[in-house]
Structure formats: structure tokens, C-alpha cells
Design a protein around this motif. Structure first.
Motif, PDB file in Angstrom:
ATOM      1  N   LEU A   6      27.315  16.379  53.397  1.00 20.32           N
ATOM      2  CA  LEU A   6      26.491  16.220  52.357  1.00 20.32           C
ATOM      3  C   LEU A   6      27.274  15.577  51.050  1.00 20.32           C
ATOM      4  CD1 LEU A   6      23.809  16.459  50.922  1.00 20.32           C
ATOM      5  CD2 LEU A   6      24.017  18.807  50.380  1.00 20.32           C
ATOM      6  N   THR A  60      20.876  23.174  51.937  1.00 19.20           N
ATOM      7  CA  THR A  60      21.069  23.074  53.303  1.00 19.20           C
ATOM      8  C   THR A  60      21.085  24.003  54.155  1.00 19.20           C
ATOM      9  OG1 THR A  60      23.533  23.162  52.686  1.00 19.20           O
ATOM     10  CG2 THR A  60      22.714  20.875  53.131  1.00 19.20           C
ATOM     11  N   VAL A  96      21.617  18.402  57.753  1.00 19.63           N
ATOM     12  CA  VAL A  96      22.125  17.161  57.862  1.00 19.63           C
ATOM     13  C   VAL A  96      22.018  16.343  58.898  1.00 19.63           C
ATOM     14  CG1 VAL A  96      24.043  17.938  56.139  1.00 19.63           C
ATOM     15  CG2 VAL A  96      24.209  18.511  58.692  1.00 19.63           C
ATOM     16  N   LEU A 111      17.095  12.720  52.362  1.00 18.47           N
ATOM     17  CA  LEU A 111      17.836  12.908  51.342  1.00 18.47           C
ATOM     18  C   LEU A 111      17.839  11.669  50.400  1.00 18.47           C
ATOM     19  CD1 LEU A 111      20.401  14.478  50.148  1.00 18.47           C
ATOM     20  CD2 LEU A 111      22.046  12.717  51.434  1.00 18.47           C
TER      21      LEU A 111
END
Length: 207
Positions: A18, A91, A170, A177
Motif C-alpha cells: 500500500l 487493510t 491489496v 484505492l
């Protein structure tokens, strides 16, 4: 300079990937535990004071526009008050997989503090303080780690306003995102890094 993107997911949830993604989207420099390792003399005392309630966020995040990973993730309650308009990213991953990853990397590292080089001890003491603050004192078993992980994520959802929070894995790549950060989707592949072997390489680089 005030940070405006704050990752509140615990370490071992893709936080290094990230960080790289945020930098690639132009929202960096992004603070990560790596920055503490690179600048221990300055950063470790600042974070140790923050654990005691004496935080100096301007000094901690000087030169950064965003932050992810521990120590940041342990201070989401404080940071929503300090940066009330920031965007927060939680996350997540499967709790059992997280416990196995955390238990074989970060937790193993801090539990073996006495075996580490002397110059790493202050940093490791700070890490212990931060993960304890996050709900993970030393000596927990796997079920304890799993329950602590679930509790952390639940608390984030309860405290951070829904409109300011992205729940993210992710493995979902760029699209969610970029939508959350109002950024165009890059042509390049999403960065995928910091597996368990890379974790130890990162730590050993600080020795």
C-alpha cells in the motif's frame, strides 16, 4: 505539511504494498515503519512519547503526506482527532492467515528482543509498546492474535466515519484505492511485495 491519507491496517496486511501504491499515485512520501528503522535516533523517542500520550505528530510526520503500517495503525483514535478530514484506509486479510504471518515475523522478532543487536533494543522496546497498545501484549497464543486482529478492525470501523474509511485488501488492486483517493488508475501493475522473507531482509537492513 499535514498527512491526509492514513493507513490504519495492522502490519502484515499488505501495508508495504500500500505504501508503494500510494507513492506511485502521487500521494507520498508515505510514512511506514521502514522510516523508523532508517531514522531510529529521531523516530523511536517520538513514538515512545506518543505511546505515553505526549505525541508530536508534526515532528513524526515531517516531510510526509501519508502514512501506513505500525506505529501509525496503533494510533487511529488519536489521529482521527488530529487529522479530522483525512482519508483512512483499513487493510484487511483473513484473520487466521494474518495471525500466522504476524506470529512468524513481527511477534517473533519482538519476543526474541534479547537476541537482537544492542542498537536495535530501543526500537524493539517501542515496537512492543505499540503492538501492546494495539491489543497484542507479549505471550498471546494464536487464538489470541486472531481475536485481537478482529477487535482492532472492529474498533476502526466504529471510530472512523464511514465516509472517510476505505475497507481494503491489496489483492483487490488499483480500482477501489484509486476511486477512494480520486486518482486515475495507473497502467502499471499494482505493487505486491514484503512477503515474510522480505520482512526479515527489511529488518536486517536496520542492523
Amino acid at each position: 505539511m499535514a498527512i491526509n491519507i492514513i493507513g490504519v491496517g495492522l502490519g502484515r496486511t499488505g501495508t508495504y504494498s500500500l505504501k508503494l501504491a500510494i507513492n506511485q499515485l502521487g500521494h507520498g512520501p508515505c510514512f511506514h515503519m521502514e522510516e523508523v528503522l532508517k531514522n531510529m535516533d529521531v523516530q523511536v523517542p517520538l513514538w515512545s512519547e506518543a505511546v505515553k500520550g505526549n505525541s508530536n505528530w508534526n515532528a513524526i510526520y515531517d516531510g510526509f503526506n501519508s502514512s501506513v503500517d505500525w506505529p501509525t495503525a496503533g494510533f487511529f483514535r488519536e489521529l482521527i482527532k488530529e487529522y479530522p478530514t483525512a482519508k483512512f484506509i483499513l487493510t484487511e486479510r483473513n484473520p487466521e492467515n494474518w495471525a500466522d504471518s504476524f506470529g512468524s515475523t513481527i511477534y517473533k522478532l519482538v519476543e526474541g528482543k534479547d537476541k537482537a543487536p544492542e542498537k536495535m533494543h530501543n526500537w524493539l522496546d517501542m515496537c512492543i509498546e505499540v503492538i501492546t497498545k494495539s491489543g497484542f501484549p507479549l505471550g498471546m497464543d494464536r487464538n489470541g492474535l486472531i481475536n485481537g486482529f478482529i477487535a482492532h478492525n472492529k474498533a476502526v470501523r466504529e471510530i472512523i466515519p464511514e465516509e472517510q474509511l476505505l475497507i481494503y485488501q491489496v489483492k483487490d488492486g488499483w480500482e477501489p484505492l484509486c476511486e477512494f483517493l480520486n486518482s486515475p488508475v495507473p497502467n502499471e501493475s499494482f505493487p505486491n511485495t514484503n512477503n515474510r522473507e522480505e520482512f526479515w531482509e527489511l529488518v536486517n537492513a536496520g542492523n
